[in-house]
Design a protein around this motif. Structure first.
Motif, mmCIF file in Angstrom:
data_model
loop_
_atom_site.group_PDB
_atom_site.id
_atom_site.type_symbol
_atom_site.label_atom_id
_atom_site.label_comp_id
_atom_site.label_asym_id
_atom_site.label_seq_id
_atom_site.Cartn_x
_atom_site.Cartn_y
_atom_site.Cartn_z
ATOM 1 N N PRO A 307 -49.426 -22.820 -51.572
ATOM 2 C CA PRO A 307 -47.963 -22.916 -51.628
ATOM 3 C C PRO A 307 -47.314 -22.844 -50.246
ATOM 4 O O PRO A 307 -46.225 -23.380 -50.038
ATOM 5 C CB PRO A 307 -47.564 -21.720 -52.495
ATOM 6 C CG PRO A 307 -48.705 -20.761 -52.409
ATOM 7 C CD PRO A 307 -49.922 -21.610 -52.276
ATOM 8 N N ASP A 308 -48.005 -22.215 -49.279
ATOM 9 C CA ASP A 308 -47.461 -22.108 -47.927
ATOM 10 C C ASP A 308 -47.438 -23.457 -47.204
ATOM 11 O O ASP A 308 -46.808 -23.577 -46.153
ATOM 12 C CB ASP A 308 -48.272 -21.098 -47.118
ATOM 13 C CG ASP A 308 -49.768 -21.381 -47.190
ATOM 14 O OD1 ASP A 308 -50.318 -21.284 -48.305
ATOM 15 O OD2 ASP A 308 -50.371 -21.711 -46.159
ATOM 16 N N SER A 309 -48.120 -24.467 -47.746
ATOM 17 C CA SER A 309 -48.145 -25.798 -47.119
ATOM 18 C C SER A 309 -47.068 -26.732 -47.661
ATOM 19 O O SER A 309 -46.929 -27.857 -47.190
ATOM 20 C CB SER A 309 -49.521 -26.451 -47.332
ATOM 21 O OG SER A 309 -50.533 -25.707 -46.702
ATOM 22 N N ARG A 310 -46.312 -26.290 -48.649
ATOM 23 C CA ARG A 310 -45.368 -27.195 -49.311
ATOM 24 C C ARG A 310 -44.287 -27.702 -48.357
ATOM 25 O O ARG A 310 -43.863 -28.859 -48.452
ATOM 26 C CB ARG A 310 -44.732 -26.507 -50.526
ATOM 27 C CG ARG A 310 -45.725 -26.248 -51.642
ATOM 28 C CD ARG A 310 -45.072 -25.585 -52.839
ATOM 29 N NE ARG A 310 -44.145 -26.470 -53.532
ATOM 30 C CZ ARG A 310 -44.489 -27.411 -54.397
ATOM 31 N NH1 ARG A 310 -45.777 -27.598 -54.678
ATOM 32 N NH2 ARG A 310 -43.580 -28.160 -54.991
ATOM 33 N N GLY A 311 -43.843 -26.866 -47.428
ATOM 34 C CA GLY A 311 -42.839 -27.323 -46.468
ATOM 35 C C GLY A 311 -43.355 -28.481 -45.635
ATOM 36 O O GLY A 311 -42.653 -29.482 -45.425
ATOM 37 N N ARG A 312 -44.596 -28.367 -45.175
ATOM 38 C CA ARG A 312 -45.201 -29.449 -44.390
ATOM 39 C C ARG A 312 -45.355 -30.710 -45.226
ATOM 40 O O ARG A 312 -45.112 -31.823 -44.751
ATOM 41 C CB ARG A 312 -46.561 -28.987 -43.843
ATOM 42 C CG ARG A 312 -47.196 -29.989 -42.884
ATOM 43 C CD ARG A 312 -48.454 -29.442 -42.231
ATOM 44 N NE ARG A 312 -49.595 -29.402 -43.144
ATOM 45 C CZ ARG A 312 -50.121 -28.301 -43.638
ATOM 46 N NH1 ARG A 312 -49.603 -27.129 -43.339
ATOM 47 N NH2 ARG A 312 -51.167 -28.339 -44.440
ATOM 48 N N TRP A 313 -45.744 -30.554 -46.495
ATOM 49 C CA TRP A 313 -45.922 -31.732 -47.369
ATOM 50 C C TRP A 313 -44.589 -32.446 -47.613
ATOM 51 O O TRP A 313 -44.524 -33.678 -47.517
ATOM 52 C CB TRP A 313 -46.544 -31.309 -48.694
ATOM 53 C CG TRP A 313 -47.935 -30.759 -48.584
ATOM 54 C CD1 TRP A 313 -48.826 -30.960 -47.559
ATOM 55 C CD2 TRP A 313 -48.605 -29.919 -49.524
ATOM 56 N NE1 TRP A 313 -50.002 -30.295 -47.801
ATOM 57 C CE2 TRP A 313 -49.896 -29.649 -49.002
ATOM 58 C CE3 TRP A 313 -48.255 -29.355 -50.750
ATOM 59 C CZ2 TRP A 313 -50.822 -28.842 -49.675
ATOM 60 C CZ3 TRP A 313 -49.171 -28.560 -51.430
ATOM 61 C CH2 TRP A 313 -50.442 -28.317 -50.887
ATOM 62 N N LEU A 343 -40.295 -22.409 -52.033
ATOM 63 C CA LEU A 343 -41.476 -22.158 -51.216
ATOM 64 C C LEU A 343 -41.409 -22.850 -49.850
ATOM 65 O O LEU A 343 -42.305 -22.706 -49.028
ATOM 66 C CB LEU A 343 -42.740 -22.601 -51.960
ATOM 67 C CG LEU A 343 -43.055 -21.790 -53.224
ATOM 68 C CD1 LEU A 343 -44.153 -22.454 -54.039
ATOM 69 C CD2 LEU A 343 -43.448 -20.359 -52.862
ATOM 70 N N VAL A 344 -40.349 -23.626 -49.614
ATOM 71 C CA VAL A 344 -40.152 -24.267 -48.303
ATOM 72 C C VAL A 344 -39.339 -23.302 -47.451
ATOM 73 O O VAL A 344 -38.243 -22.906 -47.817
ATOM 74 C CB VAL A 344 -39.427 -25.626 -48.442
ATOM 75 C CG1 VAL A 344 -39.153 -26.222 -47.072
ATOM 76 C CG2 VAL A 344 -40.267 -26.578 -49.283
ATOM 77 N N PHE A 480 -50.070 -12.519 -45.228
ATOM 78 C CA PHE A 480 -49.498 -13.850 -45.032
ATOM 79 C C PHE A 480 -48.867 -14.419 -46.300
ATOM 80 O O PHE A 480 -48.673 -15.625 -46.408
ATOM 81 C CB PHE A 480 -50.573 -14.801 -44.495
ATOM 82 C CG PHE A 480 -51.135 -14.356 -43.175
ATOM 83 C CD1 PHE A 480 -50.467 -14.614 -41.992
ATOM 84 C CD2 PHE A 480 -52.319 -13.648 -43.116
ATOM 85 C CE1 PHE A 480 -50.960 -14.186 -40.779
ATOM 86 C CE2 PHE A 480 -52.832 -13.212 -41.902
ATOM 87 C CZ PHE A 480 -52.144 -13.477 -40.736
ATOM 88 N N THR A 481 -48.579 -13.544 -47.252
ATOM 89 C CA THR A 481 -47.951 -13.999 -48.496
ATOM 90 C C THR A 481 -46.713 -13.149 -48.791
ATOM 91 O O THR A 481 -46.496 -12.101 -48.176
ATOM 92 C CB THR A 481 -48.927 -13.870 -49.688
ATOM 93 O OG1 THR A 481 -49.128 -12.462 -49.979
ATOM 94 C CG2 THR A 481 -50.271 -14.515 -49.378
ATOM 95 N N ASP A 482 -45.923 -13.615 -49.757
ATOM 96 C CA ASP A 482 -44.738 -12.853 -50.173
ATOM 97 C C ASP A 482 -45.122 -11.518 -50.810
ATOM 98 O O ASP A 482 -44.290 -10.615 -50.909
ATOM 99 C CB ASP A 482 -43.916 -13.670 -51.180
ATOM 100 C CG ASP A 482 -43.310 -14.919 -50.548
ATOM 101 O OD1 ASP A 482 -43.319 -15.025 -49.309
ATOM 102 O OD2 ASP A 482 -42.831 -15.793 -51.301
ATOM 103 N N ARG A 561 -45.954 -15.068 -42.532
ATOM 104 C CA ARG A 561 -46.663 -16.323 -42.264
ATOM 105 C C ARG A 561 -45.760 -17.344 -41.583
ATOM 106 O O ARG A 561 -46.157 -18.017 -40.642
ATOM 107 C CB ARG A 561 -47.217 -16.917 -43.557
ATOM 108 C CG ARG A 561 -48.025 -18.197 -43.294
ATOM 109 C CD ARG A 561 -48.725 -18.714 -44.519
ATOM 110 N NE ARG A 561 -49.745 -19.671 -44.135
ATOM 111 C CZ ARG A 561 -51.012 -19.371 -43.888
ATOM 112 N NH1 ARG A 561 -51.415 -18.122 -43.957
ATOM 113 N NH2 ARG A 561 -51.884 -20.294 -43.541
ATOM 114 N N HIS A 562 -44.524 -17.464 -42.056
ATOM 115 C CA HIS A 562 -43.633 -18.482 -41.514
ATOM 116 C C HIS A 562 -42.771 -17.971 -40.367
ATOM 117 O O HIS A 562 -42.096 -18.761 -39.714
ATOM 118 C CB HIS A 562 -42.738 -19.035 -42.631
ATOM 119 C CG HIS A 562 -43.498 -19.756 -43.704
ATOM 120 N ND1 HIS A 562 -43.831 -19.151 -44.888
ATOM 121 C CD2 HIS A 562 -44.024 -21.007 -43.755
ATOM 122 C CE1 HIS A 562 -44.523 -20.015 -45.638
ATOM 123 N NE2 HIS A 562 -44.655 -21.138 -44.983
#
Length: 626
Positions: A307-313, A343-344, A480-482, A561-562
């Motif tokens: 889910p942490d990659s959704r912004g990049r996708w 999640l973005v 690195f997660t919520d 993480r972000h």
């Protein structure tokens, strides 16, 4: 339950080996899996005569001997160039037009081996290949290679034990050999990890086959990454295509989805999702944008994995649709959906917003202005900008980083002298002249070190299941997660309240307690070399103040993480009047990233004195004319 009787017999067999046998096996295990000449093995610290030790491993079923070596290419790969030349000469190779490099000699001998002899006794026989193999093995002498079976068992043991290695980046667990060195350092007292209680409640793998599938997926991911890093894009595409299994097809979805997100990254579905995400990069590199868009949409259709990659996708989807496929309506829809996705975060959210703004300002998209105007807006306040000049060193090639020339510090021996420095060092000198007697170029590590020290006991608190699963973790798995903030909300809020109300003496005591009790322990948040001493760290927190530190810690704890990237390059402060500046340095033609813009705005809101220092370059001729 993850190892069958055959696996366990290999482990017990290793335990029955002599100490020298165990030592030799471990050394060979850490090498690449290939045939080795016994006379080339040199481990005097184990034994001056390795022959009997190797024979013990052969007898125990851990090593194969040259009687199992029947592949000509493997034998030729084993031989050094002089012996290959001798072998080629025996078969009259190496004349005019033929190469003398090792790979050329190997190619020539392999080509010759495939030719069928006129005197072959029966169809399928190849006397030439057989003769070359026999001669090559004579030259190679006694050879050994690790048996694949036991080696696979030990790789799986170490993979299971070192699952938590390399969580921060795109590294993959390659068999756990690095963990052996970590264990050695810990056992010899040269490395120490934080104190915490291990609590394993969740079952990561359902059975042995599940673990084997995970291992295979991780190895496939490593193959794709290696091909990309070496620039073999066509090979990467072939590997990605061969592994094209969408996570939704996995029969273990229910089990994997039930795991907390910080454990879900140790599942086959997560590994395959990372392969597909890498595949998008490969497709884009090869200009296959339609295929990349299709893959991005399938990745975004699920939220179980990565889910942490959704912004990049979302960011890549919008870019591909707008710039490469010229589909503005679909691009705008992707921007809207991305901005609405909870999640973005941070930089990717701002990137989508800025893309919409650029489209709105472009005459090419005037027909879409009403739709673009309806999109959510993000407001980022600017900060102070200053410009300084520096003499650029006229160098060619190198790392691509700008190198500047600066007068040497006062008190240097000799008369006029200059030193070569980075753009950050040039800026530190500028702020020293402005009265800031202390300064650190640490980027995010300065802030993460303060975060780690002021929150140490909360980070490594007990009572949270599954965040610590082995004795060699530099951080909890949920960092690195919520889940990190959710699992410690009350303790974090209490500590932040203490910081906001703290006197300078209280701040110093908090720093001293963590520093003196934990100094040197491995923690991914803390760089023990960032501050020359505890006193220097204390002098900085005196200047920053508890209110600012509390606000910074809250933001980092909620989404580490972000938020770990984008923090200012420099922290400069004056110990006599407790003033400070947080400075982002930009060299010639360098621009602020989205994450940097967000952090600068946030730090300014927290009351920090923030500025961007632009360094413009003057060439040697320009400086001489002045």
């Amino acid at each position: 339950m993850l190892f069958n009787q055959l696996d366990l017999s290999a482990i017990h067999g290793f335990e029955r080996l002599s100490v020298t046998g165990q030592k030799l096996y471990v050394r060979l295990f850490q090498r690449k899996l290939k045939w080795l000449q016994v006379n080339k093995l040199n481990y005097n610290e184990i034994s001056t005569d390795l022959g009997p030790v190797a024979q013990e491993l052969v007898d125990g079923g851990f090593l194969q001997t040259d009687s199992d070596l029947q592949d000509l290419e493997e034998v030729l790969d084993l031989l050094p160039a002089p012996e290959l030349r001798s072998l080629a000469k025996t078969f009259h190779l190496g004349g005019p037009g033929s190469g003398t490099q090792k790979h050329q000699l190997v190619e020539g001998l392999l080509k010759l081996s495939r030719q069928r002899s006129l005197f072959a006794l029966a169809p399928g026989q190849n006397n030439i290949g057989t003769v070359i193999l026999k001669r090559a093995k004579q030259l190679a002498g006694s050879c050994v290679r690790l048996h694949r079976g036991p080696r696979a068992v030990f790789s799986r043991v170490l993979l299971l034990f070192s699952l938590t290695d390399g969580l921060e980046e795109e590294e993959t667990a390659g068999g756990g050999q690095g963990q052996l060195y970590t264990i050695l350092l810990v056992n010899s007292g040269r490395l120490a990890f934080p104190d915490y209680t291990i609590q394993r409640r969740a079952k990561l793998f359902l059975d042995r086959e599940d673990l084997i599938r995970y291992e295979a997926a991780m190895r496939a991911l490593q193959e794709v990454i290696t091909a990309m890093q070496t620039g073999h894009w066509e090979d990467a595409l072939a590997l990605y295509t061969a592994r094209h299994i969408h996570p939704s097809l996995s029969i273990f979805d229910i089990h994997q989805e039930a795991l907390p997100v910080f454990l879900r990254c140790f599942t086959t579905g997560w590994a395959y999702t990372r392969i597909l995400s890498r595949g998008v990069e490969v497709l884009q590199r090869l200009r296959c944008y339609k295929e990349a868009v299709k893959e991005l949409r399938s990745l975004l259709a699920q939220s179980v994995y990565c889910p942490d990659s959704r912004g990049r996708w979302w960011d890549r989807l919008a870019l591909n649709l707008q710039q490469h496929l010229k589909l503005p309506e679909q691009a705008i829809r992707a921007i809207r959906d991305g901005l609405a996705d909870p999640l973005v975060r941070t930089g990717h959210q701002l990137s989508l917003h800025q893309r919409a703004n650029r489209m709105k300002e472009s005459p090419s998209y005037k027909n879409y202005h009403p739709v673009l105007s309806d999109l959510p807006t993000i407001h980022i306040n600017d900060v102070t900008h200053v410009t300084i000049r520096g003499q650029l060193f006229p160098h060619e090639g190198g790392t691509g980083k700008n190198v500047f020339l600066m007068p040497a510090e006062e008190g240097a021996e000799g008369g006029y002298s200059t030193v070569m420095c980075s753009v950050e060092e040039l800026s530190l000198a500028h702020y020293r002249r402005q009265g800031f007697d202390q300064g650190i170029h640490g980027e995010g590590s300065t802030f993460s070190t303060l975060f780690g020290l002021l929150l140490w006991d909360v980070i490594f608190t007990e009572g949270i299941p599954d965040v610590f699963r082995n004795p060699y973790q530099p951080c909890p798995l949920d960092l690195f997660t919520d889940c990190f903030y959710g699992n410690r909300r009350e303790a974090i809020e209490t500590r932040v309240q203490v910081l906001c109300e703290a006197s300078i003496e209280t701040l110093h005591n908090l720093m001293a307690e963590a520093w003196t009790n934990q100094e040197g322990r491995v923690c991914s948040l803390v760089n023990w070399e960032r501050f020359a001493s505890l006193q220097r760290a204390q002098s900085l927190v005196s200047c920053l103040g508890g209110s600012f530190l509390g606000g910074m810690i809250t933001r980092m704890a909620k989404d580490y993480r972000h938020c770990r990237a984008g923090l200012p390059d420099l922290v400069v402060w004056n110990t006599s009047n407790n003033t400070y500046k947080l400075v982002e340095v930009k060299g010639p033609s360098d621009k602020l990233s989205q994450k940097q813009q967000i952090w600068l705005d946030e730090l300014q809101r927290l009351g920090a004195d923030v500025e961007v220092c632009h360094v413009t370059a003057t060439g040697a001729r320009g400086a001489w004319l002045e």
